[in-house]
Design a protein around this motif. Structure first.
Motif, PDB file in Angstrom:
ATOM      1  N   GLU A 131       8.779  -4.356  -7.348  1.00  0.00           N
ATOM      2  CA  GLU A 131       8.166  -3.973  -8.621  1.00  0.00           C
ATOM      3  C   GLU A 131       6.664  -4.236  -8.601  1.00  0.00           C
ATOM      4  O   GLU A 131       5.865  -3.383  -9.014  1.00  0.00           O
ATOM      5  CB  GLU A 131       8.798  -4.756  -9.778  1.00  0.00           C
ATOM      6  N   ARG A 132       6.264  -5.404  -8.118  1.00  0.00           N
ATOM      7  CA  ARG A 132       4.827  -5.728  -8.046  1.00  0.00           C
ATOM      8  C   ARG A 132       4.098  -4.759  -7.126  1.00  0.00           C
ATOM      9  O   ARG A 132       2.980  -4.324  -7.418  1.00  0.00           O
ATOM     10  CB  ARG A 132       4.627  -7.167  -7.583  1.00  0.00           C
ATOM     11  N   ALA A 133       4.727  -4.422  -6.004  1.00  0.00           N
ATOM     12  CA  ALA A 133       4.113  -3.475  -5.063  1.00  0.00           C
ATOM     13  C   ALA A 133       3.964  -2.094  -5.706  1.00  0.00           C
ATOM     14  O   ALA A 133       2.940  -1.421  -5.528  1.00  0.00           O
ATOM     15  CB  ALA A 133       4.935  -3.393  -3.786  1.00  0.00           C
ATOM     16  N   LEU A 134       4.972  -1.669  -6.454  1.00  0.00           N
ATOM     17  CA  LEU A 134       4.913  -0.369  -7.128  1.00  0.00           C
ATOM     18  C   LEU A 134       3.777  -0.340  -8.147  1.00  0.00           C
ATOM     19  O   LEU A 134       3.005   0.624  -8.204  1.00  0.00           O
ATOM     20  CB  LEU A 134       6.248  -0.061  -7.808  1.00  0.00           C
ATOM     21  N   VAL A 135       3.658  -1.388  -8.938  1.00  0.00           N
ATOM     22  CA  VAL A 135       2.593  -1.451  -9.940  1.00  0.00           C
ATOM     23  C   VAL A 135       1.224  -1.408  -9.256  1.00  0.00           C
ATOM     24  O   VAL A 135       0.329  -0.664  -9.677  1.00  0.00           O
ATOM     25  CB  VAL A 135       2.737  -2.712 -10.821  1.00  0.00           C
TER      26      VAL A 135
END
Length: 193
Positions: A131-135
């Motif tokens: 999720e952090r990588a996607l954001v």
């Protein structure tokens, strides 16, 4: 024990029991790669996720003209792989190459799937990382559409101060989507401000 770095990292986000730590450690492999070696090559299926203990990698796409387009860098305490290829077990769109001699821990796709069953909270842990990588990826896309190269460079310097000193300027330029000459011009302008 180098594996302790991984355990410390994971335990910042979730708490593992000693038994869960032992299960995790039984599923990972410690590896060393030399500068220039590939962890993943475009067209091959990405078999591992990598946690970097020391060193630096770049993830890039090589276009049909042989032009390298750097997508991201990874250093100590970061994860790297071609996530799309790893998750789908399909041919990789990206290359992951060591910029420095690199020590890492790798987790195979099969081991990862087993760990999700044996230690369900690891699935939540990895979901949070993705999720952090996607954001971060989405923010970068918006910056590339809406900001000048100078603004993007200043954000890169602010967000990744430990990386810029470790990599050649042509790689920074590739990451920013500009030429190294234009990056040099931006840096000269900033020095005068």
């Amino acid at each position: 024990m180098k594996e302790q770095f991984l355990l410390n990292y994971i335990n910042k986000h979730i708490s593992l029991t000693k038994e869960e730590e032992e299960i995790l450690l039984s599923k990972i492999t410690y590896k060393k790669y030399l500068k220039g070696q590939y962890l993943v090559q475009q067209g091959d299926v990405c078999k591992y996720e990598y946690f970097i203990l020391s060193g630096c990698t770049k993830t890039f796409y090589m276009d049909n003209d042989g032009q390298e387009h750097i997508i991201l860098f990874a250093i100590e305490d970061w994860w790297t792989s071609d996530m799309g290829s790893f998750i789908a077990q399909k041919p990789a769109d990206y290359n992951v190459q060591c910029i420095e001699n690199t020590e890492l821990i790798q987790i195979s796709y099969e081991a990862n799937e087993e760990l999700y069953i044996l230690i369900p909270k690891l699935e939540r842990f990895f979901r949070k990382i993705v999720e952090r990588a996607l954001v971060a990826s989405q923010k970068r896309i918006v910056r590339n559409f809406s900001m000048s190269a100078k603004e993007r460079y200043l954000i890169f310097k602010e967000n990744y101060p430990k990386i810029e000193q470790r990599i050649p300027q042509y790689m920074v330029a590739s990451y920013l989507g500009i030429t190294k000459e234009f990056l040099s011009k931006i840096k000269s302008q900033l020095a005068l401000e």
